[in-house]
Every structure is written in structure tokens, then in C-alpha cells.
Design a protein around this motif. Structure first.
Motif, mmCIF file in Angstrom:
data_model
loop_
_atom_site.group_PDB
_atom_site.id
_atom_site.type_symbol
_atom_site.label_atom_id
_atom_site.label_comp_id
_atom_site.label_asym_id
_atom_site.label_seq_id
_atom_site.Cartn_x
_atom_site.Cartn_y
_atom_site.Cartn_z
ATOM 1 N N ALA A 139 30.893 48.280 66.823
ATOM 2 C CA ALA A 139 30.313 48.270 65.483
ATOM 3 C C ALA A 139 30.721 47.070 64.650
ATOM 4 O O ALA A 139 30.067 46.737 63.666
ATOM 5 N N GLN A 178 20.397 47.628 67.196
ATOM 6 C CA GLN A 178 21.185 46.953 66.171
ATOM 7 C C GLN A 178 20.989 45.445 66.172
ATOM 8 O O GLN A 178 20.624 44.853 65.169
ATOM 9 N N ALA A 218 27.250 49.777 60.272
ATOM 10 C CA ALA A 218 26.922 49.938 61.691
ATOM 11 C C ALA A 218 26.172 51.230 61.981
ATOM 12 O O ALA A 218 25.749 51.460 63.108
ATOM 13 N N ASP A 227 23.517 53.849 62.701
ATOM 14 C CA ASP A 227 22.152 53.749 63.218
ATOM 15 C C ASP A 227 21.699 55.141 63.651
ATOM 16 O O ASP A 227 22.205 55.692 64.627
ATOM 17 N N ARG A 241 20.764 55.534 67.336
ATOM 18 C CA ARG A 241 21.908 55.556 68.246
ATOM 19 C C ARG A 241 22.627 56.892 68.187
ATOM 20 O O ARG A 241 23.065 57.434 69.209
ATOM 21 N N ALA A 246 26.717 46.383 68.401
ATOM 22 C CA ALA A 246 25.954 46.870 67.254
ATOM 23 C C ALA A 246 26.050 45.919 66.072
ATOM 24 O O ALA A 246 25.461 46.186 65.027
#
Length: 386
Positions: free
Chosen positions: A227, A273, A169, A171, A174, A247
Motif C-alpha cells: 500500500a 491501483q 490505498a 480499494d 481489492r 497498490a
């Protein structure tokens, strides 16, 4: 805010009404959809669509230094203008509430105070939604007091710790967005949260207390950027049913499996995502939000229709009726007698929003649509500048 239009009929357009596109008249009086033999404004060559409801019209916490009343007022006014120009008639500007970084709670309160004082100056129905940093568990009593004082009606929990971990998850975009909202670098946020003794799942009692208070206050709440399925399940068990910008597809799948709504952002870091179009194609999207770029909403709805994913009435429902229902606003999101006259007027040829009405007020007009209103006898009323 411009004054309300006099009673009138919008004629010649293709109207989204009763779940389908129809060639019919829309009458407006007293800020509501009405019926009557009123003077006409010819809008042939246009769509008349329900005004859009955007759950993330702008991120107020990424605007630089701590706001003064003047800068907060300017940011809110700009958010309202951007929304009006995009056909958004109800929107939520978002702000982080966190114990991390440069006084996020104080900054949020400054924006809330500014909106209370200057709400009448915003062109659309603009509200503020709070994003609660569940990783740092900031000032619970202060949060609830602010929600009561300012009438906040939407909150999302976010687990910032997940964004700092090198998991599937993870990123970077993010992480950077979360750090900017706190006035930190990505590296500083990672270090700060890595040293946190516990995460939100280890402190359910505090979060449950917040959730109980939100239920009593009638606040709509959910979680943002889940996530994985486990994170979504954890927040759902707290009562945070709205799954915002998941996500992972697994998080969206779990939400829909138990009947919880999924809101997908069409732009910004929140959309990085799992693309909104992928969620729509998979049948796992309940509503769309702009992710801070309101002009992207109409483009996305038309693209879904053009690509054959959904017909236009169903695609437009994701940006109007569905988010309005999600936020328990039964007076908007559809064109029907007695509802608010919140309308987006779109040029059929260009797909551009050329006029926006909010509760019967012409808050934005440009191009050919502006000329049509000017040419109408009864349109000699103040109109917001483009």
C-alpha cells in the motif's frame, strides 16, 4: 498432453531471437530448440515468439465452494487450456493461504494434491503459487509442510488489513476480491480484521521464521499489493524482494531504487491501483503478469509496442524472459539452441495467438496456423482441441 512433434523446422516467420526480430528458421527436436535439416512447416505471415511465463494465470481460490478432487482437477485443466490458447507456456495458478474465512488452507491443499496427481494432464507447465495472509498468520508449520510436500516454488505475503482501512490505498474492488477468496462478504472481512489484535508488522519474528524457511527451500517470495513505501520496506527487510502488483507508485519506486523486481498485473483487481502501463512508462516494471486473464498478456505487449512505449522485443521480454529469470528458470523465456521449445505463434495481421508449443508439443492450434501444421507431412500427431 499431446505427444512431442517430430523434428521439424519452422520457416518463413519473423522470429524474436537474440534480442531482435529476425527472418530466420527455428528448428525443433526432442522438445528443444535445435539445428538441422528437418522437414519444414511454412509459417510465413506469423511471428514466432518465446512462450510467455505468467505469474498469475488464474486465481483458484475464487471458484466457489470448497473443491473436491474432481472440481480441483477441472479448474486446473481449465487454467491450462486458457494459458495454452493465450500463448502462455509456464504459468502459476494462485491460491490464498489464510486463517480467515472458509478453510482457505484446506482448499489450497486440495488444489495442490490435485495438481500432483494430474499434472501430466495440464497442457502447459502449470504450478501453484500461494498467497500468505500476513494479517491472520495462519498455521505456519502446516504451510511449510505443504510447500515441502508439494514443491511449491512461489509465495507472496499480503497484508489484508491495509485493504480494509480508509486510507489512500483503500480499494473496494481489492477488498471484495480478498473477501471472495476467503468465502466472506467484504463487510465480514472488514469486521474480522478490524478486531485483529495485531498486524503483520507487529509480528516480524513469525514472518522472519517463514522467510528463513523459504530461503532454505529455494522458494521465490515477495509481497503483493503493497500500500505504501513503508509496507514495501517492511517486507523487503524480511527478504520478500519481489514487489507484486503494488497498490501505490511509491512502493514500486522504493523497490526499484534498491534493485528489487516489480511485477505488474495487466488485468483483474490486482491492476486496479497502479496500471501496469503506467509502471512500464515510468521505468518501474520488471515483468508483467496477466492477473488471471492470460489472453491479456500478448495484447498488452503489442499495445506497448504500438504506442511507442517499448519496441516489441523489449515489450515481449516483460512477458517471457524477465519472469522466467525472476523464477530462476534458465531453460525458457528465449528462443536459443538448447532451450525448451516453448513458443507462441502469432498471426501478424490479427495479433492473435494461433499456435502454442510447450517443450516441443503442439498443445494449441487454430486458424491458419493449424492448417499449416496439418499440411506439413510430419504433423500427423495428436493436437489439443481448440
Amino acid at each position: 498432453m499431446p505427444g512431442p512433434l517430430p523434428p521439424l523446422r519452422l520457416t518463413g516467420a519473423t522470429v524474436l531471437r537474440d534480442g531482435g526480430l529476425q527472418d530466420r528458421t527455428v528448428a525443433i527436436a526432442g522438445g528443444r530448440i535445435s539445428a538441422g535439416p528437418y522437414p519444414a512447416v511454412d509459417l510465413s505471415g506469423f511471428f514466432i515468439l518465446p512462450g510467455m511465463v505468467d505469474l498469475s494465470v488464474r486465481a483458484l481460490d475464487r471458484d466457489g465452494p470448497p473443491p473436491t478432487e474432481t472440481s480441483a482437477r477441472a479448474a486446473l485443466a481449465e487454467a491450462g487450456r486458457a494459458a495454452a490458447m493465450a500463448g502462455v507456456t509456464t504459468g502459476w495458478a494462485t491460491h490464498l493461504w489464510s486463517a480467515s474465512g472458509a478453510g482457505a488452507a484446506e482448499r489450497a491443499e486440495a488444489c495442490l494434491r490435485a495438481l500432483d496427481r494430474h499434472r501430466a494432464e495440464t497442457l502447459v507447465d502449470l504450478r501453484i503459487a500461494l498467497t500468505y495472509d500476513a494479517a491472520t498468520l495462519p498455521a505456519t508449520e502446516r504451510l511449510l509442510a505443504a510447500i515441502r510436500r508439494h514443491g511449491v516454488d512461489r509465495l507472496a505475503f499480503v497484508d489484508a488489513v491495509v485493504a480494509t482501512k480508509r486510507t489512500p490505498a483503500f480499494d473496494p474492488a481489492r477488498l471484495r476480491a480478498m473477501a471472495e477468496a476467503r468465502g466472506l462478504s467484504a463487510e465480514a472481512l472488514s469486521q474480522e480484521l478490524a478486531g485483529a489484535p495485531v498486524g503483520p508488522r507487529e509480528l516480524p519474528r513469525i514472518l522472519c521464521r517463514i522467510a528463513e524457511a523459504l530461503d532454505i527451500l529455494g522458494v521465490s517470495y515477495g509481497s503483493q499489493g503493497d500500500a505504501d513505501g513503508e509496507t514495501r520496506e517492511f517486507f523487503a527487510m524480511l527478504g520478500a524482494r519481489i514487489c507484486e502488483s503494488p497498490a501505490a507508485l511509491r512502493a514500486a519506486s522504493l523497490a526499484r531504487a534498491v534493485g528489487d523486481p516489480v511485477v505488474a498485473a495487466v488485468s483483474g483487481s490486482e491492476a486496479a491501483q497502479v496500471p501496469a502501463t503506467a509502471l512500464v512508462r515510468a521505468g518501474k516494471c520488471s515483468a508483467l503478469a496477466s492477473g488471471g486473464r492470460p489472453a491479456a498478456l500478448a495484447r498488452t505487449a503489442f499495445a506497448l509496442a504500438d504506442d511507442g512505449v517499448l519496441d516489441l522485443p523489449r515489450a515481449w521480454r516483460l512477458v517471457s524472459e524477465a519472469p522466467a529469470a525472476l523464477m530462476r528458470l534458465p531453460d525458457r523465456g528465449v528462443i536459443a539452441q538448447g532451450k525448451r521449445a516453448d513458443l507462441a505463434i502469432v498471426n501478424k495481421a490479427t495479433r492473435q495467438v494461433e499456435a502454442t508449443l510447450v517443450a516441443g508439443r503442439l498443445v494449441f492450434a487454430a486458424g491458419e496456423a493449424a492448417m499449416r501444421f496439418v499440411d506439413a507431412r510430419q504433423a500427423a500427431v495428436p493436437v489439443a482441441a481448440e
